[in-house]
Design an enzyme around this catalytic site. Structure first.
Site, mmCIF file in Angstrom:
data_model
loop_
_atom_site.group_PDB
_atom_site.id
_atom_site.type_symbol
_atom_site.label_atom_id
_atom_site.label_comp_id
_atom_site.label_asym_id
_atom_site.label_seq_id
_atom_site.Cartn_x
_atom_site.Cartn_y
_atom_site.Cartn_z
ATOM 1 N N ASP A 1 0.848 -1.188 0.000
ATOM 2 C CA ASP A 1 0.000 0.000 0.000
ATOM 3 C C ASP A 1 0.884 1.238 0.000
ATOM 4 O OD1 ASP A 1 -2.514 1.215 -0.019
ATOM 5 O OD2 ASP A 1 -2.430 1.600 2.131
ATOM 6 N N HIS B 1 -3.747 14.247 1.000
ATOM 7 C CA HIS B 1 -3.860 13.385 2.177
ATOM 8 C C HIS B 1 -2.623 13.487 3.050
ATOM 9 C CE1 HIS B 1 -4.760 9.896 4.645
ATOM 10 N NE2 HIS B 1 -3.634 9.318 4.264
ATOM 11 N N GLU C 1 -9.759 3.901 4.435
ATOM 12 C CA GLU C 1 -8.934 4.601 3.458
ATOM 13 C C GLU C 1 -9.486 4.242 2.085
ATOM 14 O OE1 GLU C 1 -4.750 3.944 4.043
ATOM 15 O OE2 GLU C 1 -4.720 5.311 5.768
ATOM 16 N N GLU D 1 -9.318 3.902 -1.624
ATOM 17 C CA GLU D 1 -8.150 3.738 -2.474
ATOM 18 C C GLU D 1 -8.510 3.032 -3.785
ATOM 19 O OE1 GLU D 1 -4.713 2.158 -0.555
ATOM 20 O OE2 GLU D 1 -5.265 2.931 1.416
ATOM 21 N N ASP E 1 -8.593 0.218 2.719
ATOM 22 C CA ASP E 1 -7.538 -0.238 3.624
ATOM 23 C C ASP E 1 -7.904 0.212 5.040
ATOM 24 O OD1 ASP E 1 -5.068 -1.557 4.085
ATOM 25 O OD2 ASP E 1 -4.075 0.380 4.268
ATOM 26 N N ARG F 1 -6.537 3.796 13.897
ATOM 27 C CA ARG F 1 -5.611 4.917 14.009
ATOM 28 C C ARG F 1 -4.902 4.964 15.365
ATOM 29 N NH1 ARG F 1 -4.659 6.134 8.819
ATOM 30 N NH2 ARG F 1 -6.556 6.704 7.695
ATOM 31 N N GLN G 1 -2.327 2.170 15.330
ATOM 32 C CA GLN G 1 -1.293 2.574 14.381
ATOM 33 C C GLN G 1 -0.394 3.661 14.962
ATOM 34 O OE1 GLN G 1 -2.900 4.169 10.744
ATOM 35 N NE2 GLN G 1 -0.911 4.619 9.852
ATOM 36 N N LYS H 1 -3.129 -1.984 10.653
ATOM 37 C CA LYS H 1 -3.541 -2.115 9.263
ATOM 38 C C LYS H 1 -3.843 -3.562 8.857
ATOM 39 C CE LYS H 1 -2.689 2.103 7.462
ATOM 40 N NZ LYS H 1 -3.600 2.868 6.597
ATOM 41 N N THR I 1 -8.262 -5.745 4.733
ATOM 42 C CA THR I 1 -8.262 -4.843 3.586
ATOM 43 C C THR I 1 -9.314 -5.377 2.620
ATOM 44 O OG1 THR I 1 -5.898 -4.341 3.811
ATOM 45 C CG2 THR I 1 -6.925 -3.891 1.674
ATOM 46 N N GLU J 1 -9.253 12.547 8.409
ATOM 47 C CA GLU J 1 -9.253 13.855 7.754
ATOM 48 C C GLU J 1 -10.632 14.516 7.815
ATOM 49 O OE1 GLU J 1 -6.823 13.852 3.844
ATOM 50 O OE2 GLU J 1 -7.483 11.778 4.172
#
Length: 403
Positions: A117, A124, A189, A191, A223, A227, A230, A243, A247, A350
């Protein structure tokens, strides 16, 4: 012109023809299917009667053999299916091998060999810099020089519709205590993923101009990210348990040939990339895709993919420049897709600015990060020939409580 009764603007028309793996009603065996409108064509069933030479390449329970067969076979297969759908003489065989999409079970379309990834949206990356490193440079010093990425876990890549179990792990509380338990900051995420067909030789880099010799097609990727887990674990080696729990990928792989009208030039780069990443004289490898993120049925973001700083061709060149080999079924993803506007951000960290600006939903509820029972659906479209729209399907996932 097709003999099928399909609207000219159908996102899964004859100009698209994506591939997947499915099981028809009452049959547990999976096989390759081609989506045509709101139906699925049994590729082997049709090929046995209409193009027997293709059968050895498309047999099996998923796309693995077709991926490994290479670009000549990819083109021949797509050409054959297109001819079947435009030649009235083929209609009886094709119709006998069509099943309504609503009646089939969709499976993971290919065996995932490796998963990488990337982190290729400048918007971002700058947003996360402002959120996580206030008062410091928004971008890490390497970001404008190379496509930053991490190796994920191939065994936890799942097909759209698979529930996502809230992961548990270590995290640090705002008071500084280190605790163990379910994540409280579960995120998405949004993607785009790329599926590798042809492998490469160990020790030999793949130049960016060889992109379409190795990459079969495109899918959508979510994904999922914890947080808080992480944030505690990622220094100094990067993402790991935050993570690797899941996925999600869309069930339909859009071949590169279906995106002929969607290629666009990427944004200007400054500084100029090193020679192996310099695509100034190469074909345009950016893609004009428009993503849409829905939370519990409500649109919360529409990220624009055309603004991605690093292209998939550059990502492929970078991940092999040290001699790492490609394998059939490798999946590499773009990283979160975000644009300059608030409603173009492809992650909740975000959208809610790390929880400080809750998202207000139409029913009056709010979200900062995902709650149990929430369902996220990511879709995307691309321009097709003659003003048509190519739909990349959806990647869907619902959050279930930690175990």
């Amino acid at each position: 012109m097709t003999w099928l009764d399909l609207p000219a603007d159908h996102p899964f028309g004859v100009a698209h023809l994506p591939y997947g793996a499915y099981a028809p009603p009452g049959d547990p065996r999976t096989r390759i299917g081609v989506r045509v409108g709101d139906a699925v064509l049994d590729l082997v069933g049709a090929a046995v009667q209409l193009e027997p030479r293709l059968v050895p390449m498309v047999e099996g329970d998923n796309l693995d053999r077709l991926l490994a067969a290479g670009p000549v076979t990819w083109a021949a297969t797509r050409g054959a299916v297109t001819s079947w759908l435009t030649d009235p003489a083929c209609r009886p065989v094709v119709e006998a091998n069509l099943t309504e999409l609503s009646a089939v079970r969709l499976e993971l379309p290919f065996t995932v060999a490796d998963y990488v990834d990337f982190y290729s949206s400048e918007h971002h990356a700058r947003n996360l810099g402002r959120i996580l490193r206030p008062g410091q440079p928004e971008l890490p010093p390497n970001w404008l020089h190379l496509p930053v990425g991490y190796h994920g876990r191939a065994g936890t890549v799942v097909v759209s519709g698979t529930d996502v179990v809230r992961p548990s792990g270590q995290r640090r509380t705002p008071d500084g205590d280190v605790v163990f338990g379910p994540t409280t900051r579960l995120d998405i995420e949004a993607e785009v993923g790329y599926v590798v067909g042809m492998p490469s030789e160990l020790g030999r880099p793949v130049p960016l101009e060889s992109f379409d010799e190795h990459v079969f097609g495109v899918c959508l990727v979510n994904d999922w990210s914890a947080r808080d887990i992480q944030g505690w674990e990622y220094q100094p080696l990067g993402p790991f348990l935050g993570k690797s729990f899941a996925t999600s990928v869309s069930p339909w792989i859009t071949p590169l040939a279906a995106l002929s009208e969607a290629w666009v030039a990427p944004p200007p780069r400054d500084p100029q990339p090193l020679p192996y990443l310099d695509d100034a004289g190469a074909p345009p490898y950016g893609l004009d895709l428009r993503l849409e993120v829905r939370l519990n049925g409500h649109v919360v973001a529409t990220p624009p993919f055309a603004q991605m700083y690093w292209t998939a061709a550059q990502q492929l060149a970078h991940l092999t420049v040290n001699g790492a080999s490609l394998r059939t079924g490798d999946l590499f993803a773009s990283g979160t897709v975000s644009g300059p506007e608030r409603d173009e951000r492809g992650s909740f960290v975000e959208l809610s600015w790390n929880g400080s600006e809750p998202i207000v939903l139409p029913d009056g509820g709010t979200r900062t990060f995902l709650e149990d029972g929430d369902e996220v659906v990511i879709t995307a479209t691309a321009p097709g020939p003659d003003g048509a729209v190519v739909g990349l399907g959806e990647v869907r996932g619902r959050i279930v409580p930690a175990r």
